[in-house]
Design a protein around this motif. Sequence first.
Motif, PDB file in Angstrom:
ATOM      1  N   LEU A   2      -1.471  10.141  -6.680  1.00  0.00           N
ATOM      2  CA  LEU A   2      -1.204  11.144  -7.720  1.00  0.00           C
ATOM      3  C   LEU A   2      -2.473  11.418  -8.522  1.00  0.00           C
ATOM      4  CD1 LEU A   2       1.297  12.695  -8.985  1.00  0.00           C
ATOM      5  CD2 LEU A   2       1.223  10.952 -10.760  1.00  0.00           C
ATOM      6  N   TRP A  58      -0.647  21.034  -6.335  1.00  0.00           N
ATOM      7  CA  TRP A  58       0.789  21.109  -6.071  1.00  0.00           C
ATOM      8  C   TRP A  58       1.239  22.244  -5.164  1.00  0.00           C
ATOM      9  CZ3 TRP A  58      -0.752  20.332 -11.306  1.00  0.00           C
ATOM     10  CH2 TRP A  58      -0.444  19.058 -11.821  1.00  0.00           C
ATOM     11  N   GLU A  72      11.039  23.714  -6.902  1.00  0.00           N
ATOM     12  CA  GLU A  72      10.366  23.183  -5.716  1.00  0.00           C
ATOM     13  C   GLU A  72       9.009  23.825  -5.462  1.00  0.00           C
ATOM     14  OE1 GLU A  72      11.124  20.543  -4.340  1.00  0.00           O
ATOM     15  OE2 GLU A  72      13.137  20.251  -5.092  1.00  0.00           O
ATOM     16  N   TYR A  73       8.751  25.012  -6.044  1.00  0.00           N
ATOM     17  CA  TYR A  73       7.395  25.546  -6.027  1.00  0.00           C
ATOM     18  C   TYR A  73       6.818  25.155  -7.380  1.00  0.00           C
ATOM     19  CZ  TYR A  73       3.327  28.402  -5.343  1.00  0.00           C
ATOM     20  OH  TYR A  73       2.015  28.795  -5.188  1.00  0.00           O
ATOM     21  N   ARG A  74       6.070  24.075  -7.361  1.00  0.00           N
ATOM     22  CA  ARG A  74       5.719  23.442  -8.634  1.00  0.00           C
ATOM     23  C   ARG A  74       4.437  23.986  -9.247  1.00  0.00           C
ATOM     24  NH1 ARG A  74       8.448  19.699  -5.848  1.00  0.00           N
ATOM     25  NH2 ARG A  74       6.633  19.321  -4.547  1.00  0.00           N
ATOM     26  N   LEU A  75       4.612  24.839 -10.262  1.00  0.00           N
ATOM     27  CA  LEU A  75       3.488  25.228 -11.108  1.00  0.00           C
ATOM     28  C   LEU A  75       3.286  24.102 -12.106  1.00  0.00           C
ATOM     29  CD1 LEU A  75       4.824  28.776 -12.026  1.00  0.00           C
ATOM     30  CD2 LEU A  75       3.102  28.306 -10.303  1.00  0.00           C
ATOM     31  N   ASP A 107       1.415  18.789 -17.746  1.00  0.00           N
ATOM     32  CA  ASP A 107       0.446  18.486 -16.692  1.00  0.00           C
ATOM     33  C   ASP A 107      -0.959  18.962 -17.049  1.00  0.00           C
ATOM     34  OD1 ASP A 107       2.226  17.452 -14.494  1.00  0.00           O
ATOM     35  OD2 ASP A 107       3.185  19.377 -14.865  1.00  0.00           O
ATOM     36  N   PRO A 137      -0.161  14.205  -3.653  1.00  0.00           N
ATOM     37  CA  PRO A 137      -0.263  12.743  -3.663  1.00  0.00           C
ATOM     38  C   PRO A 137      -0.149  12.153  -2.264  1.00  0.00           C
ATOM     39  CG  PRO A 137       1.150  13.486  -5.448  1.00  0.00           C
ATOM     40  CD  PRO A 137       0.804  14.702  -4.635  1.00  0.00           C
ATOM     41  N   GLU A 138       0.775  12.680  -1.472  1.00  0.00           N
ATOM     42  CA  GLU A 138       0.956  12.089  -0.137  1.00  0.00           C
ATOM     43  C   GLU A 138      -0.275  12.266   0.746  1.00  0.00           C
ATOM     44  OE1 GLU A 138       4.696  12.821   1.733  1.00  0.00           O
ATOM     45  OE2 GLU A 138       4.061  11.955   3.633  1.00  0.00           O
TER      46      GLU A 138
END
Lengths: 787, 289
Positions: free
Chosen positions: A651, A689, A707-710, A715, A769-770
């Motif tokens: 992350l 993201w 799910e579409y992360r702005l 943040d 992150p992944e």
Amino acid sequence: MAKEFSYLNMKREYSYIGKSLKRTDILDKVTGRGKFAADLKFSNMLYGKLIRSTEAHARIIKIDTSEAEKLPGVRAIITAKDVPSIKYGLSPARYDENIFCIDKVRYYGDKIGAICAVDEETLYKALKLIKVEYEVLPAVFTPAEAAKPDAPQIFEEYPGNINTEIHLEFGDVEKAKQEAYYIRTDRLQGQRTLHGFIEPHCSIAYWEGKRVTIHSAHQSAHYLQHHIARIFDMKEGDVRVVLPYIGGGFGGKVDISGLDIAAVALSKITGQPVKMFYDLEEVWYNGRARHGMDMKYTTGVTKEGKILFVENETILDGGAYTGLGVASAYYAGALLTVLYDFDNYRFDAYRYVTNLPPCGAQRGHGQPHPRYAFESHLDHIAEDLGMDPIEIRLINARKANTVTPNGYEVKSYYLKEANEMARDASGWKDKKGKLPVGRGIGVGNGGFVTGAGYCMYRTDLPHSVAMIKIYDDGTHAIVYTNAVDIGQGSDTVLTQMAAQAMGYPYEDITICTRDTDLSTLDFGAYASRQTLMAGWAVKRAGEDVKRKILAQAAEMLKVKEDGGYRFGKLTPEELDCEEGIVFVKQEPAVNITFAEVARAYFVKHGVLIGRGYYHPGKLGGTHKGAAVGTSPAYSSATQVAEVEVDMETGLTKVVGTWDVHDSGFVVNPQLLHGQVHGAFSMGIGETIWEKVVFDEKGKVLNGNFAEYRLPTALDMPYVESLVLDTFEPNGPWGVKEVGEGATTPTLGCVANAVYDAIGVRISELPLTPEKIWRALKEKEAKEKGGK
Amino acid sequence: MYLPDFEYFTPDSVEEACQLLSKYGPKAMAIAGGTDIVVKMKKEVLAPEILVSIGHLPELKKIEYVPGKGVVIGAGVTHNEVQNSKILQEKYLSVCEAAHQMANNQVRNLGTIGGNISNAVPSADMPPILIALDTTVKIVGSKKERTLPLEDVFKGPNQTVLEHDELITEFVIPDGSFTGSTYLKFGLRASGALAVVGVAASVQMDGGVIKDARIVLGAVSPVPLRAKEAENLLKGKQASEELFEEAGVIASGECRPISDIRASAEYRRDMVRVFTRRALLKAVNEGHV
């Protein structure tokens, strides 16, 4: 050799510009009083939606609307047979879109027809009753699939599914290769993103006799007017476009949307106003956002890090249609030469059509991905040479008063100074190479055109026109311009400029914009053009008013002989006007109010009007595509980001950001800082993201803001927005752009900071992150294997 | 999107609500905050013909401490009410922290804790911490009442043991001997993101020795999952980072994650290891339940 002229540190004090005056729209926006397209209602208004494809690539066999037509309240259902079969787009070279699909659909969500009903409830019920029968065709979802020899062909006119092919060379790359001390190649990928504005498109049309009026959430009244007139074979004068407040555009409201066209067609048939609108998810299909790009850069440098040549090979995933996409493809390679000063450049690009929603412009049009790729590439070269990343940028930064190999004339340009200021503000020297594992700092450069040098279609029209009318008694002024405030604050900036040009109080000016009947031509909000181009028109209109005021005042003011002046008539040159007071320059105590003079003018001549217009003139080189990237002025910017990466989870937290902008004279500093903050938000989101994801049928899987992360406010990092004091000779009062340029360095600087933190380069955005976790695992395995 | 037609009842009591649910059968659904059901109705994932409102019922709105029983939380309490409750902040701060990590402020303002549980979404943030604290659930139907451990309520994604005339009315966090607890949520942004992995841990410490522990995993199996093998490893052992890492490795073997749009199963498994270790450390060190 003549001494190099510098446009640095020329700042001057003004009454109304260079100041963070209150926005003209602030009360409307914070109280909710301001109306957006979706808020508008007209009597007898019908509600309409597009009938959209549920296949990615298919022949339309049959459209059965009979059940829907029987539903009480349904007023009209139209398909291709009911509208002109003309093709449209934004660039005449690539008009490839029909109003409604004629033979086949080319992406999931493609326009098959439109329907309108008396209310939304009936509309949604009726939509479900429409049955479309398809013969499903094989589809391609990536440029790699599209490029295969046996790939299904999406358009007859694009053999091999190649929509745009660019091959440009400037200088002599092969010769430079022989001279290079070091050559390196890197390949990186940028993903398909979405603008993320919160106002979905909406368009309302109604007819009065032969004329149609369209209220639309759009970034350009003029282009909408032009294309509607072309599509429906009407005179432009018979098409009135009114743009209400716009809830963000970022390039996604420049293309002519199916809503505008369908609203015009349906209201013609029904004789009633028709409101067409997208639900939020539909914006993912029709938003026309950033292209996914696969970018390969090969660069050769001297021992000292001076760039000798660059080879740039870029592949763009265009989606189904062109729209603004030709320009996106050219922009992907055009502006690198503005940033860095080198002579030999090769740019090859292929824009493929695929069976996905069409891509278009998004803030920084075609630039942020290439900037990300090249800034990453440049960091690797610096590392290989043992240089500091900022050092290699200082060596290569373009200078003012130069011409790029691809023909752009660059006046003010202070990228080197921006790098130095960003380096010092961010504490770069204390951090670079000295931070613990998991913490990193990175730099990125960028910039943009300040308005495109050419209209999107061939014309000799001026790009911006303005008019200022003074009320009969001189107590108020109206500024007319069809510059489009999409939230960036152009209404405010242009009002400030009008106040300054006339010498008239800011608070006594109202701006009348975004209405082709009431106001004056402007190409609208794209290519970061409003402050410079509409600014010139407004400045000139204001100066025209002032000229008339001074001439009138010269007849009204008197000075005494014994002070060395004459009795009676003064000349206008002896007068000036500031903040609503006309005065004698050498004896300011002798003065009269602007309002009194204006009233006297009105009594004598009728209405007091000032006029101004702007055309950038002929710009750029002669090669194919030379027009893209031409501009009267280029901004530059350096950004530094500091990140903290959780080495176990991958992350990334961006902890600090610094932006230094070479933006020319800044009319409203607070609005500039707002643009920079917003640009960081957009750029950080795209780096970490954001990515539009599809299923195997071409259906969007993350068509919502969950799910579409702005990035959210939580943040966002610390942001320091700094401004270089520069002056652009081609801009009114020395202005240049900030809105789009500020997004262009972000992806590169954050990606470089992540690289600095984790020691491994991830070649594909976003840096989730992944992906970081996986890269760290692979690195660890490799190191273990190496031992 | 358009909300389809439905009938709407506002009963005066839980009893009346259950009778309505019983009378209309599966075509009726209870609605409290509506943060999930309304969205699903608009998307046509759910199509109830009848909605029975329960969010307004005062009997579902309490948070109180009953000596000898524990903290009682009404099912109609919103996440923000949980987060801001003085009683919970004093006794189970970890529950407040978990509620605060839910979704975003707008959803926390409307969504209820009962809804979060009955909805049975595998990634829900409240179940792990409540299970880790041995929470029981009171379920009231038109004919009977029953009390179950929260752990036994879930059957699968969006599936619980509730019959269609039954409602969860309250949660009881019993007086326990836990000395520390926490819930760690790993989402893909700071707010408004579903958990990729959620781990709750509670411990009962005797000096440096772990007498008892619970580890509950969210978003990595069809239902909130007790990592019982990992729990067993801990019992009677001296707390240490190495031990917690070992517990994490065991827990990552116990979970059953899927790959989806947010993360792969492989990644989730490794995150279970990381966050189990971190949660245990925090539960032990932070010193609040």
